[in-house]
Design a protein around this motif. Structure first.
Motif, mmCIF file in Angstrom:
data_model
loop_
_atom_site.group_PDB
_atom_site.id
_atom_site.type_symbol
_atom_site.label_atom_id
_atom_site.label_comp_id
_atom_site.label_asym_id
_atom_site.label_seq_id
_atom_site.Cartn_x
_atom_site.Cartn_y
_atom_site.Cartn_z
ATOM 1 N N ALA A 146 43.009 -34.053 72.812
ATOM 2 C CA ALA A 146 43.699 -33.354 73.673
ATOM 3 C C ALA A 146 45.167 -33.900 73.927
ATOM 4 C CB ALA A 146 43.046 -33.216 74.732
ATOM 5 N N CYS A 147 45.839 -33.030 74.665
ATOM 6 C CA CYS A 147 47.167 -33.496 75.047
ATOM 7 C C CYS A 147 47.435 -32.971 76.529
ATOM 8 C CB CYS A 147 48.550 -32.944 74.016
ATOM 9 S SG CYS A 147 48.506 -31.260 73.992
ATOM 10 N N GLY A 148 48.485 -33.074 77.056
ATOM 11 C CA GLY A 148 48.858 -32.609 78.407
ATOM 12 C C GLY A 148 48.693 -31.182 78.808
ATOM 13 N N THR A 149 48.802 -30.345 77.629
ATOM 14 C CA THR A 149 48.695 -28.867 77.813
ATOM 15 C C THR A 149 47.170 -28.415 77.343
ATOM 16 O OG1 THR A 149 49.654 -28.891 75.518
ATOM 17 C CG2 THR A 149 51.059 -28.506 77.584
ATOM 18 N N GLY A 150 46.272 -29.204 76.823
ATOM 19 C CA GLY A 150 44.911 -28.851 76.354
ATOM 20 C C GLY A 150 44.510 -29.487 75.199
ATOM 21 N N VAL A 151 43.459 -28.615 74.428
ATOM 22 C CA VAL A 151 42.971 -28.680 73.634
ATOM 23 C C VAL A 151 43.721 -29.120 72.051
ATOM 24 C CG1 VAL A 151 41.109 -28.304 71.705
ATOM 25 C CG2 VAL A 151 40.561 -28.358 74.202
ATOM 26 N N VAL A 152 43.603 -30.267 71.386
ATOM 27 C CA VAL A 152 44.220 -30.278 70.073
ATOM 28 C C VAL A 152 43.208 -30.112 68.857
ATOM 29 C CG1 VAL A 152 45.645 -31.850 68.626
ATOM 30 C CG2 VAL A 152 46.160 -31.741 71.375
ATOM 31 N N GLY A 153 42.371 -30.941 68.897
ATOM 32 C CA GLY A 153 41.317 -30.898 67.652
ATOM 33 C C GLY A 153 40.256 -31.814 67.959
ATOM 34 N N ILE A 154 39.818 -32.044 66.580
ATOM 35 C CA ILE A 154 38.581 -33.187 66.588
ATOM 36 C C ILE A 154 38.866 -33.968 65.467
ATOM 37 C CG2 ILE A 154 36.096 -33.225 66.236
ATOM 38 C CD1 ILE A 154 35.717 -30.536 67.057
#
Length: 290
Positions: A146-154
């Motif tokens: 994740a990052c500061g704005t939300g989900v990124v991946g797996i």
């Protein structure tokens, strides 16, 4: 030594000239207030520029650590905001069960590993992302990112010092998400095209929601805890068979500008994954026996 003496003898007039120049300048700046003030001002200006350049270089080399800390802090703040929103929804609807759940601080059991994106693609059908953290740093396959704005991946594959991440912008990505405050969930997919849009599939026909509702992780997996930001609903569509809804989601994360991310080291992830795997294997055996 002889050559040095010959050189000094041949150019002695230049050395005398330089010595007299230095003496003259010292006398000028020492006994003339005006010239002394000009010299001090010029020296201070030069010193200031040098110190400014030194500070810029120092801050540049410390920027990476600061960015990583800000990414982790943004992720925590996002969780706090979502928890507060859930509390407000619970108060408005007088749902004490939801209120009790929302009071749980999700990221108490959430440890993160800061990482930097060193490779990224966004214009392919199956995009990949590479980060500069690997097994030596505690990163393992199937961990959420994740990052500061939300989900990124797996996390998909790992080596000693690097990891390949399967981002949301990959047709093989499949993340369980929910409509915040509504309780209904589905699975987030990306079918190519725009990099800021994805689709939440398998939402029940009886689900109640509105355009603009927030989509978050459902917590129904061992990868992401519930409540991580994903995006907002922008359009309601029907599934191909007409038995469920398909919601178009405006993604909160700008994947083309990702620089710093956090790998989520979910405390009970391994235990949950192993238990679910055992249950799946046991059910498969029971079905085969019938």
């Amino acid at each position: 030594m002889r050559n040095l003496l010959e050189f000094l003898s041949r150019h002695n007039h230049w050395f005398v000239f330089l010595l007299l120049e230095v003496v003259g300048l010292v006398l000028l700046f020492q006994y003339s207030n005006y010239h002394a003030s000009v010299w001090i001002s010029s020296a201070n200006a030069v010193t200031g520029k040098v110190m400014e350049a030194d500070a810029w270089v120092t801050s540049f080399f410390h920027m990476r650590g600061e960015n990583e800390a800000l990414t982790v802090r943004n992720l925590q703040l996002e969780q706090e905001v979502l928890a507060l929103r859930n509390e407000l929804d619970a108060v408005h609807r007088r749902d004490t069960t939801l209120q009790d759940r929302s009071r749980q601080v999700v990221f108490d059991s959430l440890q993160t590993i800061p990482a930097k994106v060193v490779g990224n693609s966004v214009h392919r059908v199956n995009n990949m992302m590479t980060i500069d953290r690997g097994e030596a740093d505690g990163v393992k396959a199937d961990m959420g990112v994740a990052c500061g704005t939300g989900v990124v991946g797996i996390v998909y594959l790992t080596s000693a010092h690097y990891a390949v991440v399967l981002p949301v912008l990959n047709e093989k990505s499949n993340i369980s998400c929910a409509i915040q405050g509504r309780g209904y969930f589905g699975y987030l997919h990306w079918n190519g095209g725009l990099t800021n849009e994805a689709y939440l599939d398998d939402v029940p026909r009886h689900a109640k929601f509105e355009l603009g509702d927030t989509i978050v992780t459902s917590g129904y997996s061992s990868v992401f805890p519930g409540g991580l930001m994903v995006g907002t609903v922008t359009e309601q569509l029907d599934s191909r068979d007409g038995l469920s809804y398909r919601l178009k989601v405006q993604l909160a994360t700008d994947y083309a500008q990702l620089r710093n991310v956090s790998v989520i080291r979910y405390e009970h992830r391994q235990e949950q994954a192993e238990l679910e795997q055992k249950a799946a294997e046991a059910l498969d055996v029971d079905v085969n026996k019938q």
